[in-house]
Design an enzyme around this catalytic site. Structure first.
Site, PDB file in Angstrom:
ATOM      1  N   GLY A 457       0.610  -1.390   0.432  1.00 17.49           N
ATOM      2  CA  GLY A 457      -0.482   0.168  -0.148  1.00 17.49           C
ATOM      3  C   GLY A 457       0.345   1.002  -0.457  1.00 17.49           C
ATOM      4  CD  GLU A 480      12.509  12.425 -28.601  1.00 15.45           C
ATOM      5  OE1 GLU A 480      14.414  12.275 -29.083  1.00 15.45           O
ATOM      6  OE2 GLU A 480      12.692  14.014 -28.008  1.00 15.45           O
ATOM      7  CG  ASP A 482       4.682   2.525 -30.897  1.00 15.04           C
ATOM      8  OD1 ASP A 482       5.163   1.655 -31.719  1.00 15.04           O
ATOM      9  OD2 ASP A 482       3.553   2.628 -30.271  1.00 15.04           O
TER      10      ASP A 482
END
Length: 688
Positions: A457, A480, A482
């Site tokens: 958590g 810049e 994929d």
């Protein structure tokens, strides 16, 4: 029915009485009554934080390890670390008795942008950017890389904002421009008299730069270029700096001269005046709130017959004469286009390296927390077990730690490749930077997610950084370049190398493919610990995968072509092999940089620990599905690899604190759960 209800009520009252009696006996420390032989509840001592440094020993010099990993400019890094921690503009706050610095992500988008700009002004006033564009030589470039790495550890927005201004805008002028552009623009850019941005991406075209729709024509009567956004899909999109601060931009557009489209070219256009007012015939809109990077003012730009002087064409690749003739020494349009993508290489190098440093932050936090947080006792009355003493927790984090060390050596290799660049090395820089940018950014997201989960958590709290770093750096997978497309480009480059090597008296040379000239490695039918930890076996195993996948990829593409399909269509249809091949190239290249770094060390504890990390990284690569999918490993050998990974994790466990400490990241750049997380969450802390 009434009897049944009465019996149920009595039973409930008995249970309530029993619970009350047990609690009373516990609080009064009374012995249990004879009627209820329930053991008394024992009080647990409250947990206390114990710094891991008290129990964890360093078997090697962490400063020597840091020198090996950071590689350069340690003094400059430490100077900048100190400069940031000493200023209120970087949002210092005290938690658990320690000072931490990071942006206040609870601020509005507008406030975050303003703070990013104030921090840039603070750094500029102290000379941090001196020589970044006007200086020359490897020393300046490496110092600039070091500064970017430090600033990225503080905040992704500030590194992106600076990257757009210096590497994209400034880099475009350096690479595409000629002397008169350098003289006119670079010093003013370095001094922030001009604030630049980089307008390449459009709403309708991102990765396919050749398809952009913005149009530029030339008016020979006035000696001016005229820039137009012909349709909505041609609007420039995601342009960092455009929404608020940029005064000028590099515009990428289709250059149409005398009715002939000469392809994509770059020009300088002013979009705001010195007072920040948008110039006539230019429209700018905000891209709006994002899942991260809200300290960067991404904007959209439309051009309506915007006129710029002929001299604003960046003309190192091509020019237009005053009377409107198109001139270029590069006749091949494909080669001309490739020359226009040069600035993106610097950006990819920065992104790849930045991703490694974010992984270091996540792992330093998660591992330090795991060295102080306990959960469950194995036997009654025994202390709870430290998270990192669980083999499962080691298996989650330590292979990722080894991978981060491997990526660090890969990043150093990439930086040196870039600063020592020559026209002949442009191809290898493009391939390696594309491969590493994809691999490092994907790995960073995987590492941050595992670290977030490993912190439970606490990993959800923004102040603990790990979870928020995921959102801030998610964009790295697509901007810049994929990642999937970059990996396809890598495989295409390997395909071209293969075809070139089929010519008579031609051997494989470059991109690390020289292993293709040697006999094919063979994996033993039965693997032992000695074999699995041998660096030569590890390299052979990774070369075997790359070699076979390259052969398969070439065969599949060739079969498609033999059926009459175009090469491009064949590449698209072979995407699965292309993905596997790109990963194989990246893993093998990274391992080789690791082995080379290890070879620089004399025998000793530092080299021994690096050997464990290298083996863990390499064997983790052998767990890639390709090894079973294509039959490189038998099922039995795959199980042996898995057992060896678990064994190495247990051997690395005593070095975990030393390894993350050797990252050289000051405490202030980590988070409260990396230190005294009990004090940081105390009531008194909440009151402040």
């Amino acid at each position: 029915m009434a009897k049944k209800e009465k019996k149920t009520r009595n039973s409930a009252m008995d249970r309530a009485f029993q619970r009350t009696k047990v609690l009373t006996d516990h609080l009064l420390q009374s012995p249990p009554s004879s009627s209820f032989q329930t053991p008394s509840l024992s009080s647990n001592a409250c947990l206390n934080y114990s710094p891991p440094e008290l129990s964890e020993k360093y078997a090697f010099d962490i400063n020597d390890m840091r020198k090996l990993m950071d590689g350069h400019d340690l003094e400059e890094r430490d100077r900048l670390f100190g400069m940031i921690t000493q200023s209120k503009v970087f949002n210092p706050r005290v938690r658990g008795g320690k000072v931490f610095v990071s942006p206040d992500y609870n601020q509005s988008m507008e406030q975050q942008r303003e703070m990013t700009w104030k921090r840039i002004e603070y750094l500029f006033e102290r000379g941090v950017f001196q020589g970044w564009l006007t200086g020359e030589g490897e020393e300046i470039e490496m110092r600039r890389f070091a500064c970017f790495e430090v600033l990225g550890l503080f905040d992704h927005s500030i590194s992106i904002k600076l990257g757009v201004h210096f590497f994209l805008w400034g880099g475009a002028i350096q690479f595409f421009g000629t002397k008169h552009h350098h003289d006119k623009w670079l010093r003013d850019t370095e001094n922030y008299l001009i604030k630049g941005c980089f307008a390449m991406t459009e709403l309708g075209h991102g990765s396919n730069v050749r398809g952009i729709e913005t149009i530029t024509t030339y008016d020979s009567n006035t000696g001016e270029f005229v820039i137009n956004t012909p349709c909505e899909s041609a609007q420039k999109y995601w342009i960092g700096g455009a929404a608020n601060h940029a005064t000028h931009t590099i515009v990428f557009s289709q250059l149409n001269i005398n009715g002939t489209n000469q392809g994509v070219h770059a020009l300088i256009a002013q979009i705001r005046d010195a007072d920040g007012n948008v110039r006539p015939n230019i429209r700018i809109a905000d891209c709006g709130h994002k899942i991260g990077l809200n300290g960067v003012d991404n904007g959209r730009i439309w051009f309506d017959n915007v006129r710029v002087p002929r001299e604003n064409l960046l003309n190192s690749v091509a020019d237009v004469s005053p009377d409107g003739k198109y001139l270029s020494a590069i006749k091949d349009p494909d080669q001309r286009f490739a020359a226009f993508l040069a600035p993106l290489t610097a950006g990819r190098v920065n992104i790849a390296v930045n991703a490694v440093y974010q992984s270091k932050v996540g792992l330093a936090i998660a591992i330090r927390y795991a060295l102080t947080r306990r959960a469950f006792s194995l036997k009654p009355k025994e202390p709870e077990v430290l998270l990192l003493d669980y083999p499962s927790h080691q298996r989650r984090l330590l292979p990722l730690l080894a991978k981060t060390f491997a990526m660090s050596f890969g990043a150093n290799y990439l930086k040196m490749l870039y600063v020592k660049r020559t026209p002949q090395s442009n191809k290898i820089i493009h391939v390696v930077s594309s491969s590493f940018k994809a691999t490092f950014t994907w790995s960073n997201m995987q590492i941050l997610q595992e670290c977030r989960e490993a912190c439970g958590g606490q990993g959800l709290k923004t102040e603990n950084r790990v979870g928020h770093l995921k959102a801030e750096h998610d964009v790295q997978s697509t901007f810049e370049g994929d990642n999937n497309i970059l990996m396809l480009q890598v495989s295409k480059a390997l395909f071209a190398e293969y075809m070139a090597a089929q010519k008579p008296k031609k051997a494989f040379k470059g991109l690390g493919l020289e292993h293709m000239n040697k006999p094919c490695p063979v994996i033993p039918s039965q693997l032992t610990t000695t074999t699995l930890r041998c660096s030569q076996f590890q390299i052979d195993a990774l070369c075997l995968r790359e070699r076979d996948l390259l052969n398969r990829f070439v065969a599949e593409v060739s079969q498609c072509q033999a059926k009459g399909e175009s090469k491009e269509h064949a590449f698209i249809m072979s995407y699965q092999l292309a993905e596997d091949l790109g990963k194989a190239f990246s893993d093998r290249t990274i391992l080789q940089t690791f082995v080379e770094a290890e070879a620089t060390l004399a025998a000793g504890s530092l080299k021994d620990v690096l050997g464990l990390l290298r083996s863990l990284y390499a064997l983790n690569c052998l767990e890639d599905g390709a090894y079973l999918r294509y039959g490189y490993l038998s099922v039995e050998n795959a199980a042996t690899v898995r057992r060896e990974i678990t064994k190495i994790c247990s051997e690395l466990r005593p070095h975990a604190l030393a390894l993350v400490s050797s990252f050289g990241i000051p405490d202030a750049y980590l988070s409260p759960i990396a230190f005294n997380w009990i004090d940081a969450n105390s009531w008194s802390s909440a009151q402040h």
